[in-house]
Write a protein that holds these residues in place. Structure first.
Motif, PDB file in Angstrom:
ATOM      1  N   ALA A 152      13.934  -6.847  -1.816  1.00 37.31           N
ATOM      2  CA  ALA A 152      14.127  -6.285  -0.479  1.00 37.31           C
ATOM      3  C   ALA A 152      13.554  -4.882  -0.379  1.00 37.31           C
ATOM      4  CB  ALA A 152      15.616  -6.275  -0.135  1.00 37.31           C
ATOM      5  N   GLU A 153      13.579  -4.146  -1.501  1.00 31.04           N
ATOM      6  CA  GLU A 153      13.071  -2.779  -1.512  1.00 31.04           C
ATOM      7  C   GLU A 153      11.888  -2.697  -2.472  1.00 31.04           C
ATOM      8  OE1 GLU A 153      13.912  -0.134   0.281  1.00 31.04           O
ATOM      9  OE2 GLU A 153      15.317  -1.363   1.404  1.00 31.04           O
ATOM     10  N   VAL A 202       6.832   4.973  -2.279  1.00 28.96           N
ATOM     11  CA  VAL A 202       7.757   3.915  -1.830  1.00 28.96           C
ATOM     12  C   VAL A 202       8.214   4.197  -0.403  1.00 28.96           C
ATOM     13  CG1 VAL A 202      10.039   2.900  -2.179  1.00 28.96           C
ATOM     14  CG2 VAL A 202       8.534   3.294  -4.134  1.00 28.96           C
ATOM     15  N   GLU A 203       8.543   5.450  -0.126  1.00 25.91           N
ATOM     16  CA  GLU A 203       8.970   5.830   1.219  1.00 25.91           C
ATOM     17  C   GLU A 203       7.868   5.575   2.238  1.00 25.91           C
ATOM     18  OE1 GLU A 203      10.286   9.885   3.676  1.00 25.91           O
ATOM     19  OE2 GLU A 203      10.181   9.883   1.476  1.00 25.91           O
ATOM     20  N   ARG A 206       7.498   1.915   2.964  1.00 22.32           N
ATOM     21  CA  ARG A 206       8.571   1.482   3.856  1.00 22.32           C
ATOM     22  C   ARG A 206       8.267   1.875   5.309  1.00 22.32           C
ATOM     23  NH1 ARG A 206      12.378   4.130   1.608  1.00 22.32           N
ATOM     24  NH2 ARG A 206      12.822   2.566   0.021  1.00 22.32           N
TER      25      ARG A 206
END
Length: 213
Positions: A152-153, A202-203, A206
């Motif tokens: 999910a992440e 990663v941010e 997203r």
């Protein structure tokens, strides 16, 4: 279905999605079962989609996605690039490294959007349109990691010197974006990637994923 939607169009789109999810194609009977409609309806849907080259049928009668889908897909890149640019600009400026959005194109990784930092004395030159194997470089490896273990992440991937001597990279896959398989990353001239870069990538991944949903 609501009064404003088309049942026939909905079924046609469902046919394309079902075919896109299989490597070996589907028969009329299989499509009929999956859609919950009779074979005559499926025949008509396939005939219409074939006229637009969105579906093709092999000698065994199995339906597969047609080459017309590729022509539609080429028009997606500019839209994806535009949606990703704000997050890429922020990433490039904050990290001081070249940021990129990479999508899968067949067996290769294709850079579709690149943003270079404006304040650094030097940075890696990286151009939109650059291709490399999926198993080389952080961008491709991040995509392959997501394929092996969907989560999910997103988690970040680090590499060093795989595409260019003296350059290292960090990338994180796009997660939860239907129909788009790719990653967001940075490439920099350094011996190793600083610890803060991975979480920041990663941010950014997203943020891009949210812009594309």
């Amino acid at each position: 279905m609501t009064a404003e939607t088309s049942q026939t169009l909905d079924r046609g789109l469902r046919v394309l999605k079902l075919l896109a999810d299989t490597d070996h194609g589907l028969t009329v009977t299989e499509l009929s079962t999956k859609l919950g409609v009779n074979r005559t309806v499926v025949y008509r849907l396939l005939a219409t989609l074939e006229q637009h080259a969105l579906v093709r049928r092999d000698l065994g009668g199995r339906a597969r996605v047609g080459l017309g889908v590729l022509r539609l897909g080429r028009q997606v890149h500019p839209l994806v690039r535009e949606a990703a640019l704000p997050a890429l600009r922020s990433l490039a400026e904050e990290i001081g490294a070249t940021a990129h959005l990479t999508l899968v194109d067949g067996t290769e990784a294709l850079a579709v959007a690149v943003v270079e930092p404006t304040w650094t004395d030097y940075h890696v030159a990286y151009r939109a349109g650059f291709r490399h194997p999926l198993d080389r470089g952080a961008a491709g490896r991040a995509i392959l990691a997501a394929r092996r273990a969907p989560v999910a992440e997103p988690a970040y991937t680090l590499t060093q010197g795989e595409l260019e001597t003296g350059a290292c990279g960090a990338a994180a896959p796009l997660v939860g974006v239907t129909g788009v398989e790719g990653s967001v990353g940075v490439v920099m001239l350094a011996d190793s990637v600083p610890e803060r870069v991975g979480p920041r990538v990663v941010e950014a991944a997203r943020e891009v994923a949210e812009a594309l949903r």
